[in-house]
Design a protein around this motif. Structure first.
Motif, mmCIF file in Angstrom:
data_model
loop_
_atom_site.group_PDB
_atom_site.id
_atom_site.type_symbol
_atom_site.label_atom_id
_atom_site.label_comp_id
_atom_site.label_asym_id
_atom_site.label_seq_id
_atom_site.Cartn_x
_atom_site.Cartn_y
_atom_site.Cartn_z
ATOM 1 N N THR A 105 -3.474 7.786 62.015
ATOM 2 C CA THR A 105 -3.174 9.007 62.785
ATOM 3 C C THR A 105 -3.313 8.700 64.275
ATOM 4 O O THR A 105 -3.790 9.526 65.054
ATOM 5 C CB THR A 105 -4.121 10.162 62.397
ATOM 6 O OG1 THR A 105 -5.460 9.649 62.330
ATOM 7 C CG2 THR A 105 -3.745 10.808 61.098
ATOM 8 N N GLY A 110 1.105 5.412 67.009
ATOM 9 C CA GLY A 110 2.311 5.080 66.253
ATOM 10 C C GLY A 110 2.569 6.109 65.166
ATOM 11 O O GLY A 110 3.672 6.676 65.055
ATOM 12 N N THR A 112 -6.229 8.069 73.552
ATOM 13 C CA THR A 112 -7.072 6.963 74.045
ATOM 14 C C THR A 112 -7.058 6.761 75.571
ATOM 15 O O THR A 112 -8.091 6.380 76.113
ATOM 16 C CB THR A 112 -6.664 5.640 73.365
ATOM 17 O OG1 THR A 112 -5.236 5.543 73.399
ATOM 18 C CG2 THR A 112 -7.183 5.569 71.961
ATOM 19 N N ASP A 118 -0.332 -1.427 67.170
ATOM 20 C CA ASP A 118 -1.274 -2.526 67.406
ATOM 21 C C ASP A 118 -1.515 -3.425 66.198
ATOM 22 O O ASP A 118 -2.052 -4.525 66.352
ATOM 23 C CB ASP A 118 -2.645 -1.945 67.822
ATOM 24 C CG ASP A 118 -2.668 -1.478 69.265
ATOM 25 O OD1 ASP A 118 -1.598 -1.447 69.899
ATOM 26 O OD2 ASP A 118 -3.765 -1.136 69.754
ATOM 27 N N THR A 170 0.059 -1.520 73.256
ATOM 28 C CA THR A 170 -0.194 -0.317 74.060
ATOM 29 C C THR A 170 0.293 0.943 73.336
ATOM 30 O O THR A 170 1.125 0.869 72.417
ATOM 31 C CB THR A 170 0.533 -0.374 75.420
ATOM 32 O OG1 THR A 170 1.943 -0.387 75.181
ATOM 33 C CG2 THR A 170 0.144 -1.589 76.228
ATOM 34 N N ALA A 171 -0.192 2.088 73.830
ATOM 35 C CA ALA A 171 0.217 3.382 73.280
ATOM 36 C C ALA A 171 1.718 3.584 73.494
ATOM 37 O O ALA A 171 2.418 4.149 72.651
ATOM 38 C CB ALA A 171 -0.563 4.489 73.980
ATOM 39 N N TYR A 187 -0.756 11.640 82.632
ATOM 40 C CA TYR A 187 -1.530 11.795 81.395
ATOM 41 C C TYR A 187 -1.551 13.230 80.895
ATOM 42 O O TYR A 187 -1.647 13.471 79.693
ATOM 43 C CB TYR A 187 -2.944 11.221 81.560
ATOM 44 C CG TYR A 187 -2.934 9.708 81.511
ATOM 45 C CD1 TYR A 187 -1.801 9.024 81.054
ATOM 46 C CD2 TYR A 187 -4.006 8.955 81.917
ATOM 47 C CE1 TYR A 187 -1.759 7.644 81.008
ATOM 48 C CE2 TYR A 187 -3.974 7.563 81.877
ATOM 49 C CZ TYR A 187 -2.843 6.914 81.420
ATOM 50 O OH TYR A 187 -2.797 5.551 81.376
HETATM 51 P P1 FAD Z 1 -4.335 3.545 66.880
HETATM 52 O O1 FAD Z 1 -3.949 4.554 67.895
HETATM 53 O O2 FAD Z 1 -5.590 2.769 67.088
HETATM 54 O O3 FAD Z 1 -4.393 4.286 65.477
HETATM 55 C C1 FAD Z 1 -4.741 3.622 64.305
HETATM 56 C C2 FAD Z 1 -4.987 4.667 63.235
HETATM 57 O O4 FAD Z 1 -5.145 4.029 61.964
HETATM 58 C C3 FAD Z 1 -6.257 5.480 63.459
HETATM 59 O O5 FAD Z 1 -6.002 6.821 63.139
HETATM 60 C C4 FAD Z 1 -7.234 4.868 62.480
HETATM 61 O O6 FAD Z 1 -8.251 5.777 62.099
HETATM 62 C C5 FAD Z 1 -6.295 4.547 61.320
HETATM 63 N N1 FAD Z 1 -6.777 3.540 60.373
HETATM 64 C C6 FAD Z 1 -7.562 2.465 60.605
HETATM 65 N N2 FAD Z 1 -7.788 1.791 59.460
HETATM 66 C C7 FAD Z 1 -7.132 2.456 58.489
HETATM 67 C C8 FAD Z 1 -7.002 2.251 57.086
HETATM 68 N N3 FAD Z 1 -7.581 1.232 56.458
HETATM 69 N N4 FAD Z 1 -6.269 3.151 56.386
HETATM 70 C C9 FAD Z 1 -5.665 4.193 56.992
HETATM 71 N N5 FAD Z 1 -5.762 4.429 58.315
HETATM 72 C C10 FAD Z 1 -6.477 3.560 59.054
HETATM 73 N N6 FAD Z 1 -2.239 2.202 76.006
HETATM 74 C C11 FAD Z 1 -1.364 2.641 76.936
HETATM 75 O O7 FAD Z 1 -0.149 2.447 76.764
HETATM 76 N N7 FAD Z 1 -1.799 3.306 78.061
HETATM 77 C C12 FAD Z 1 -3.104 3.562 78.281
HETATM 78 O O8 FAD Z 1 -3.470 4.145 79.289
HETATM 79 C C13 FAD Z 1 -4.053 3.125 77.306
HETATM 80 N N8 FAD Z 1 -5.367 3.357 77.475
HETATM 81 C C14 FAD Z 1 -6.253 2.942 76.528
HETATM 82 C C15 FAD Z 1 -7.623 3.197 76.718
HETATM 83 C C16 FAD Z 1 -8.534 2.778 75.765
HETATM 84 C C17 FAD Z 1 -9.999 3.050 75.974
HETATM 85 C C18 FAD Z 1 -8.092 2.090 74.613
HETATM 86 C C19 FAD Z 1 -9.090 1.638 73.575
HETATM 87 C C20 FAD Z 1 -6.761 1.821 74.427
HETATM 88 C C21 FAD Z 1 -5.827 2.244 75.376
HETATM 89 N N9 FAD Z 1 -4.467 1.989 75.231
HETATM 90 C C22 FAD Z 1 -3.567 2.435 76.161
HETATM 91 C C23 FAD Z 1 -3.982 1.249 74.052
HETATM 92 C C24 FAD Z 1 -3.559 2.245 72.953
HETATM 93 O O9 FAD Z 1 -4.597 3.149 72.667
HETATM 94 C C25 FAD Z 1 -3.194 1.509 71.678
HETATM 95 O O10 FAD Z 1 -2.227 0.525 71.952
HETATM 96 C C26 FAD Z 1 -2.661 2.513 70.660
HETATM 97 O O11 FAD Z 1 -3.695 3.360 70.256
HETATM 98 C C27 FAD Z 1 -2.052 1.807 69.454
HETATM 99 O O12 FAD Z 1 -1.579 2.778 68.576
HETATM 100 P P2 FAD Z 1 -1.642 2.546 66.994
HETATM 101 O O13 FAD Z 1 -1.039 3.741 66.365
HETATM 102 O O14 FAD Z 1 -1.085 1.216 66.665
HETATM 103 O O15 FAD Z 1 -3.199 2.457 66.673
#
Ligand code: FAD
Ligand code: NAD
Length: 455
Positions: free
Chosen positions: A36, A39, A66, A343, A352-353, A426
């Protein structure tokens, strides 16, 4: 009248109740989405539930914004202002999206099922089960990189999840209160008030910046006898911080940190982590001990155990230890009907987000096109193309930096005006009006009343 306004705003806000949504249709294919985060939520917002049954699985029943997480570690923004319940997000859907608050522990591409485990503290009779999928979207993000170094998980704080920000905030205030404890020795006061951040990427830099603001705006007022002893050190293995930004902005950040008395130790690599000190290999190749009160660890990402397990099952095609390999259509190499975004993947894009959300939107449009093609329409599925909107980071004292694409080049700007741009960017990227409102309210609140210094 007040009750009427409350009722109207409630109805406008919820707009559609789950009871008004269509139930699952056994004739339609089921898409299961893991996660959640950026992505998964971008995908969920856009997927057309007229075409598919959708199931979401994540240990978190909320989306976390984030980019503003570092602001929560010192109370500039409250935690709940950057959280959004999944069920609010999916309330607009025509068909009910099933959500299971659980962790996916295994993916079986042969039987097209996933195993899930209930993660809540209060458990029912069934805690493990399997669910089938027709299509699976893996968007589980990444784990904190520790390089397997002993002591990191035990003694350091990460900054990725809501509970990390909460832990940092509590530990910071504990250090300050303990430093003020009766008869504390001067050495122990210095140790307790030494806040060390490991990793000079944007997470480490933004955290150090927020901590500096807290010190200047609030701690100097409420802890005058201790505030001038509080020291912030940022440790970075490379020759400079923020390697993804232009050299002009790197220098600007390092200058700003110097003015703000944040010590930046570049070419310095952490080698050992103990409960009260870290050992680093410094720029002159000497091993040096650095005592700390609070240690924040922000050295980047590595694959989660589930991603590793899936990659091991598909070991003939999944040959990178750095993440799930996908093609240009986000299809997982070596598996049928499994996609991965964000990620958890290893691609040419930064984790990145911005990338994760564009991939989520793209994949939803792929599913839309697949449904139209099945209906006999003439649709083409084109590969994913990333559109870089620029990089932004907060560096403290109401200053931000931005590398923005402009015409065919790049514009690098930094300062107070960029900070205003950073805030507005933001606010506009928050998914809901409710969260925009809460974040703006928190900014106003911390400006007028200061930050809350309670534990
Ligand atoms: P995430 O957003 O990490 O989501 C992963 C999801 O998978 C979560 O809901 C988690 O609970 C779930 N999950 C984990 N394991 C399992 C499992 N086994 N089964 C089911 N679900 C699971 N990027 C930017 O572009 N700009 C910014 O300003 C920026 N600032 C940031 C600041 C901080 C402090 C951090 C930590 C990151 C920042 N980023 C930023 C990077 C960005 O947050 C990540 O690149 C982004 O969250 C990746 O999205 P994602 O959906 O791949 O993973
Ligand atoms: P990162 O990978 O960007 O930076 C980690 C840093 O830690 C690196 O510079 C690395 O050299 C350093 N490091 C690694 N091991 C070390 C050691 N033992 N001792 C000292 N230094 C060490 O990690 P991050 O900052 O957590 O960011 C993760 C991702 O999230 C990145 O893609 C980043 O762009 C994104 N992000 C973006 C923003 C933003 O745009 N404002 C904010 C936060 C995160």
């Amino acid at each position: 009248v007040i009750g009427g306004i409350g009722y109207t705003s409630y109805v406008t806000y919820t707009s559609r109740h789950p009871m008004e949504q269509l139930p699952f249709d056994p004739k339609k294919r089921t898409v299961v989405i893991l996660g959640t985060g950026w992505g998964a939520i971008s995908f969920l917002r856009k997927i057309n539930t007229d075409d598919y049954n959708v199931v979401a699985v994540s240990p978190r029943n909320y989306f976390l914004f984030t980019p503003l997480l570092p602001s929560c570690t010192v109370g500039t923004i409250e935690l709940r202002s950057i959280m959004e319940p999944v069920r609010f997000i999916t309330r607009h859907k025509s068909r009910n999206v099933k959500f299971y608050e659980s962790e996916c522990t295994d993916i079986d591409p042969e039987s097209k099922t996933i195993s899930i485990t209930d993660v809540s503290d209060v458990k029912g009779a069934v805690t493990n089960t399997t669910i089938p999928y027709d299509y699976l979207v893996v968007a589980i993000g990444a784990d904190n990189q520790t390089f397997g170094m002993a002591g990191v998980r035990e003694f350091a704080c990460f900054l990725k999840e809501i509970w990390d920000a909460q832990k940092i905030r509590t530990r910071l205030m504990d250090c300050i209160e303990s430093a003020g404890f009766a008869s504390q020795t001067p050495e122990e006061v210095d140790r307790l008030l030494h806040m060390v951040v490991v990793g000079g990427g944007p997470t480490g830099v933004e955290y150090a910046a927020e901590l500096h603001d807290f010190l200047k705006d609030d701690l100097e007022l409420w802890y005058p006898e201790l505030a001038d002893k509080l020291k912030i050190t940022l440790v970075e293995a490379l020759p400079n911080v923020l390697p993804m930004f232009s050299s002009q902005l790197i220098q600007y950040t390092e200058r700003t940190f110097k003015q703000n008395k944040i010590e930046v130790l570049t070419k310095t690599m952490v080698k050992e982590v103990a409960d009260k000190e870290i050992k680093v290999l410094d720029a002159d190749k000497n091993i040096v001990s650095i005592p700390y009160g609070l240690l924040v660890w922000a050295t980047g990402n590595c694959p989660r155990p589930l991603a590793r397990k899936m990659m091991a099952r598909l070991k003939h095609t999944q040959t990178s230890p750095r993440g799930i390999l996908v093609d240009n259509y986000m299809r997982v190499a070596g598996a049928n009907d499994i996609y991965a975004i964000g990620d958890c993947t290893f691609t040419k894009y930064a984790p990145t987000a911005q990338v994760a959300s564009q991939q989520g939107n793209y994949l939803a449009s792929v599913f839309d096109n697949l449904a139209r093609i099945e209906e006999g329409q003439d649709k083409k599925i084109t590969p994913f193309e990333y559109s870089h909107q620029g990089s932004l980071a907060y560096i403290g004292s109401d200053k931000a930096i931005a590398d923005l694409p402009f015409l065919n080049g790049n514009v690098s700007v930094g300062g107070v005006a960029t900070f205003v741009f950073w805030r507005s960017a933001y606010i506009s990227t928050q998914f809901s009006f409710r969260n925009k409102f809460l974040v703006m309210g928190d900014w106003l609140k911390s400006t007028v009343f200061g930050r809350d210094v309670s534990r």
